[in-house]
Design a protein around this motif. Structure first.
Motif, PDB file in Angstrom:
ATOM      1  N   ARG A 298      -3.239  10.168  -8.945  1.00 19.64           N
ATOM      2  CA  ARG A 298      -3.535   8.735  -8.992  1.00 19.64           C
ATOM      3  C   ARG A 298      -3.000   8.124 -10.290  1.00 19.64           C
ATOM      4  O   ARG A 298      -2.421   7.031 -10.269  1.00 19.64           O
ATOM      5  CB  ARG A 298      -5.044   8.501  -8.876  1.00 19.64           C
ATOM      6  CG  ARG A 298      -5.607   8.813  -7.508  1.00 19.64           C
ATOM      7  CD  ARG A 298      -7.067   8.396  -7.394  1.00 19.64           C
ATOM      8  NE  ARG A 298      -7.648   8.822  -6.125  1.00 19.64           N
ATOM      9  CZ  ARG A 298      -8.836   8.444  -5.669  1.00 19.64           C
ATOM     10  NH1 ARG A 298      -9.585   7.625  -6.400  1.00 19.64           N
ATOM     11  NH2 ARG A 298      -9.287   8.879  -4.506  1.00 19.64           N
TER      12      ARG A 298
ATOM     13  N   ARG B 240       3.105   0.635 -12.484  1.00 20.25           N
ATOM     14  CA  ARG B 240       2.990  -0.292 -13.609  1.00 20.25           C
ATOM     15  C   ARG B 240       4.347  -0.442 -14.302  1.00 20.25           C
ATOM     16  O   ARG B 240       4.745  -1.555 -14.674  1.00 20.25           O
ATOM     17  CB  ARG B 240       1.938   0.189 -14.603  1.00 20.25           C
ATOM     18  CG  ARG B 240       1.734  -0.787 -15.776  1.00 20.25           C
ATOM     19  CD  ARG B 240       0.818  -0.213 -16.838  1.00 20.25           C
ATOM     20  NE  ARG B 240      -0.533  -0.009 -16.345  1.00 20.25           N
ATOM     21  CZ  ARG B 240      -1.155   1.169 -16.300  1.00 20.25           C
ATOM     22  NH1 ARG B 240      -0.526   2.258 -16.735  1.00 20.25           N
ATOM     23  NH2 ARG B 240      -2.381   1.268 -15.850  1.00 20.25           N
TER      24      ARG B 240
ATOM     25  N   ASP C 150       0.872  -1.173   0.000  1.00 18.69           N
ATOM     26  CA  ASP C 150       0.000   0.000   0.000  1.00 18.69           C
ATOM     27  C   ASP C 150       0.907   1.220   0.000  1.00 18.69           C
ATOM     28  O   ASP C 150       1.717   1.401   0.921  1.00 18.69           O
ATOM     29  CB  ASP C 150      -0.904   0.004   1.232  1.00 18.69           C
ATOM     30  CG  ASP C 150      -1.919  -1.125   1.209  1.00 18.69           C
ATOM     31  OD1 ASP C 150      -2.314  -1.548   0.103  1.00 18.69           O
ATOM     32  OD2 ASP C 150      -2.322  -1.588   2.297  1.00 18.69           O
TER      33      ASP C 150
ATOM     34  N   VAL D 267      -0.212   5.121 -10.563  1.00 22.25           N
ATOM     35  CA  VAL D 267      -0.485   3.871 -11.288  1.00 22.25           C
ATOM     36  C   VAL D 267       0.530   3.663 -12.410  1.00 22.25           C
ATOM     37  O   VAL D 267       1.060   2.551 -12.586  1.00 22.25           O
ATOM     38  CB  VAL D 267      -1.923   3.870 -11.845  1.00 22.25           C
ATOM     39  CG1 VAL D 267      -2.133   2.692 -12.799  1.00 22.25           C
ATOM     40  CG2 VAL D 267      -2.938   3.792 -10.706  1.00 22.25           C
TER      41      VAL D 267
ATOM     42  N   LYS E 244       0.654  -4.197 -10.499  1.00 20.20           N
ATOM     43  CA  LYS E 244      -0.710  -3.949 -10.978  1.00 20.20           C
ATOM     44  C   LYS E 244      -1.554  -3.409  -9.825  1.00 20.20           C
ATOM     45  O   LYS E 244      -1.404  -3.811  -8.676  1.00 20.20           O
ATOM     46  CB  LYS E 244      -1.336  -5.226 -11.544  1.00 20.20           C
ATOM     47  CG  LYS E 244      -1.367  -6.405 -10.579  1.00 20.20           C
ATOM     48  CD  LYS E 244      -1.874  -7.666 -11.263  1.00 20.20           C
ATOM     49  CE  LYS E 244      -1.804  -8.863 -10.293  1.00 20.20           C
ATOM     50  NZ  LYS E 244      -2.241 -10.125 -10.943  1.00 20.20           N
ATOM     51  N   ASN E 245      -2.445  -2.509 -10.158  1.00 15.44           N
ATOM     52  CA  ASN E 245      -3.284  -1.850  -9.163  1.00 15.44           C
ATOM     53  C   ASN E 245      -4.575  -2.621  -8.918  1.00 15.44           C
ATOM     54  O   ASN E 245      -5.124  -3.249  -9.820  1.00 15.44           O
ATOM     55  CB  ASN E 245      -3.612  -0.428  -9.639  1.00 15.44           C
ATOM     56  CG  ASN E 245      -4.589   0.311  -8.738  1.00 15.44           C
ATOM     57  OD1 ASN E 245      -5.686   0.650  -9.143  1.00 15.44           O
ATOM     58  ND2 ASN E 245      -4.192   0.541  -7.515  1.00 15.44           N
TER      59      ASN E 245
ATOM     60  N   TRP F 141      -6.826   2.983  -4.672  1.00 14.67           N
ATOM     61  CA  TRP F 141      -5.781   3.619  -5.473  1.00 14.67           C
ATOM     62  C   TRP F 141      -4.375   3.344  -4.934  1.00 14.67           C
ATOM     63  O   TRP F 141      -3.395   3.413  -5.671  1.00 14.67           O
ATOM     64  CB  TRP F 141      -6.032   5.134  -5.568  1.00 14.67           C
ATOM     65  CG  TRP F 141      -6.056   5.876  -4.261  1.00 14.67           C
ATOM     66  CD1 TRP F 141      -7.170   6.286  -3.572  1.00 14.67           C
ATOM     67  CD2 TRP F 141      -4.937   6.319  -3.485  1.00 14.67           C
ATOM     68  NE1 TRP F 141      -6.811   6.942  -2.408  1.00 14.67           N
ATOM     69  CE2 TRP F 141      -5.441   6.980  -2.336  1.00 14.67           C
ATOM     70  CE3 TRP F 141      -3.553   6.225  -3.638  1.00 14.67           C
ATOM     71  CZ2 TRP F 141      -4.622   7.539  -1.358  1.00 14.67           C
ATOM     72  CZ3 TRP F 141      -2.726   6.779  -2.667  1.00 14.67           C
ATOM     73  CH2 TRP F 141      -3.260   7.433  -1.542  1.00 14.67           C
ATOM     74  N   TRP F 142      -4.261   2.991  -3.657  1.00 16.87           N
ATOM     75  CA  TRP F 142      -2.961   2.796  -3.008  1.00 16.87           C
ATOM     76  C   TRP F 142      -2.444   1.354  -3.063  1.00 16.87           C
ATOM     77  O   TRP F 142      -1.312   1.095  -2.680  1.00 16.87           O
ATOM     78  CB  TRP F 142      -3.066   3.203  -1.532  1.00 16.87           C
ATOM     79  CG  TRP F 142      -4.138   2.438  -0.790  1.00 16.87           C
ATOM     80  CD1 TRP F 142      -4.064   1.171  -0.280  1.00 16.87           C
ATOM     81  CD2 TRP F 142      -5.466   2.898  -0.495  1.00 16.87           C
ATOM     82  NE1 TRP F 142      -5.248   0.801   0.311  1.00 16.87           N
ATOM     83  CE2 TRP F 142      -6.125   1.846   0.203  1.00 16.87           C
ATOM     84  CE3 TRP F 142      -6.151   4.086  -0.741  1.00 16.87           C
ATOM     85  CZ2 TRP F 142      -7.448   1.957   0.640  1.00 16.87           C
ATOM     86  CZ3 TRP F 142      -7.466   4.193  -0.289  1.00 16.87           C
ATOM     87  CH2 TRP F 142      -8.103   3.138   0.390  1.00 16.87           C
ATOM     88  N   HIS F 143      -3.222   0.407  -3.524  1.00 17.84           N
ATOM     89  CA  HIS F 143      -2.957  -1.029  -3.377  1.00 17.84           C
ATOM     90  C   HIS F 143      -2.365  -1.607  -4.671  1.00 17.84           C
ATOM     91  O   HIS F 143      -2.995  -1.560  -5.723  1.00 17.84           O
ATOM     92  CB  HIS F 143      -4.273  -1.714  -3.020  1.00 17.84           C
ATOM     93  CG  HIS F 143      -4.195  -3.190  -2.812  1.00 17.84           C
ATOM     94  ND1 HIS F 143      -4.410  -3.781  -1.585  1.00 17.84           N
ATOM     95  CD2 HIS F 143      -3.937  -4.212  -3.670  1.00 17.84           C
ATOM     96  CE1 HIS F 143      -4.303  -5.102  -1.709  1.00 17.84           C
ATOM     97  NE2 HIS F 143      -4.014  -5.379  -2.960  1.00 17.84           N
ATOM     98  N   PHE F 144      -1.159  -2.178  -4.571  1.00 17.96           N
ATOM     99  CA  PHE F 144      -0.466  -2.719  -5.748  1.00 17.96           C
ATOM    100  C   PHE F 144       0.167  -4.071  -5.425  1.00 17.96           C
ATOM    101  O   PHE F 144       0.700  -4.271  -4.331  1.00 17.96           O
ATOM    102  CB  PHE F 144       0.635  -1.755  -6.213  1.00 17.96           C
ATOM    103  CG  PHE F 144       0.110  -0.440  -6.724  1.00 17.96           C
ATOM    104  CD1 PHE F 144      -0.136  -0.254  -8.072  1.00 17.96           C
ATOM    105  CD2 PHE F 144      -0.160   0.601  -5.836  1.00 17.96           C
ATOM    106  CE1 PHE F 144      -0.631   0.960  -8.545  1.00 17.96           C
ATOM    107  CE2 PHE F 144      -0.654   1.809  -6.297  1.00 17.96           C
ATOM    108  CZ  PHE F 144      -0.888   1.987  -7.656  1.00 17.96           C
TER     109      PHE F 144
ATOM    110  N   THR G 184      -9.804   3.687  -7.813  1.00 16.81           N
ATOM    111  CA  THR G 184      -8.717   4.370  -8.513  1.00 16.81           C
ATOM    112  C   THR G 184      -9.211   5.365  -9.545  1.00 16.81           C
ATOM    113  O   THR G 184      -8.667   6.467  -9.666  1.00 16.81           O
ATOM    114  CB  THR G 184      -7.793   3.334  -9.179  1.00 16.81           C
ATOM    115  OG1 THR G 184      -7.367   2.389  -8.183  1.00 16.81           O
ATOM    116  CG2 THR G 184      -6.566   4.007  -9.773  1.00 16.81           C
TER     117      THR G 184
END
Length: 243
Positions: free
Chosen positions: A202, A210, A150, A206, A215-216, A221-224, A189
């Motif tokens: 945002r 990326r 995050d 991203v 990947k989101n 919006w914060w989680h990858f 997002t």
């Protein structure tokens, strides 16, 4: 007899040395494939919210013994590449959560079942008991696989962040429309409407993540998650601990 005794003592001493060398360097040595982010890139800021009380639980989550970011080595190195790419713009990554022990996920699930009214800071329109059904708290989490993070982007000069009504805001973070862990549709997002600044930030996050191989998750919006994560079908439960 003395020579025999000395030989036995020498053998015993050698055995102790070998045994000591076989032990991990720290009592809390990480599982193979995991690292502490600070050992890979100390320039990435860490604001690990579940190790304290400034989070939706209003207390430390089970399994967080220290405010440190632990990730798989692949994810940590990929995050370091993202950091390097944005540093030239006077920006830096700030991470709010990294590897999350399975016991912490269970703790969060149990907490939701206690019930309660909405919380103006974290889930302003949803009752606590509905957070799992609405998808804001998971009974399983990709964080427990070790390659999910995050993250937000902050200014390196740490100027004051905008005052937001929902979620956690780290000093110096850019305006993303909400803070971290705002359990609200605004955290999606590509949510509309957003201010032009928040939408642009945002998109920048991203795009940067990326390019680093992440990947989101569209609802946060914060989680990858690292696309080619090494433990895609495995969850871990060792505690988050400092060296």
């Amino acid at each position: 007899m003395n020579r025999t005794r000395q030989a036995i003592q020498r053998i015993g001493f050698c055995a102790l040395v070998v045994a000591a060398l076989a032990l991990p360097a720290h009592a809390d040595a990480l599982p193979a494939g995991f690292v502490r982010l600070a050992d890979v890139d100390p320039s990435i800021r860490q604001d690990i919210r579940y190790a304290g009380s400034d989070n939706f639980l209003h207390r430390k989550a089970n399994g967080y013994d220290a405010p440190v970011c632990i990730l798989t080595e692949q994810a940590a190195r990929a995050l370091g590449r993202v950091q390097k790419a944005i540093a030239a713009k006077g920006l830096a990554l700030v991470v709010f959560d990294c590897y999350r022990p399975a016991r912490a996920v269970a703790d969060m699930g149990e907490w939701t079942r206690e019930g309660g009214p909405p919380d103006p800071q974290w889930y302003p329109w949803i009752k606590r008991g509905d957070l799992i059904a609405k998808g804001y708290v998971g009974q399983l989490s990709s964080h427990s696989r070790g390659s999910t993070v995050d993250v937000a982007i902050a200014r390196t000069d740490r100027t004051s962040a905008p005052k937001l009504a929902c979620g956690a805001v780290d000093a110096g973070t850019l305006d993303f429309g909400t803070g971290f862990d705002c359990f609200d549709p605004m955290s999606e997002t590509v949510h509309h409407p957003l201010s032009n600044e928040a939408a642009a930030n945002r998109e920048m996050l991203v795009d940067a993540m990326r390019a680093g191989g992440f990947k989101n998750y569209a609802r946060e919006w914060w989680h990858f998650t690292l696309e080619h994560e090494p433990f895609a079908k495995q969850r871990f439960d060792f505690p988050v601990a400092a060296e």
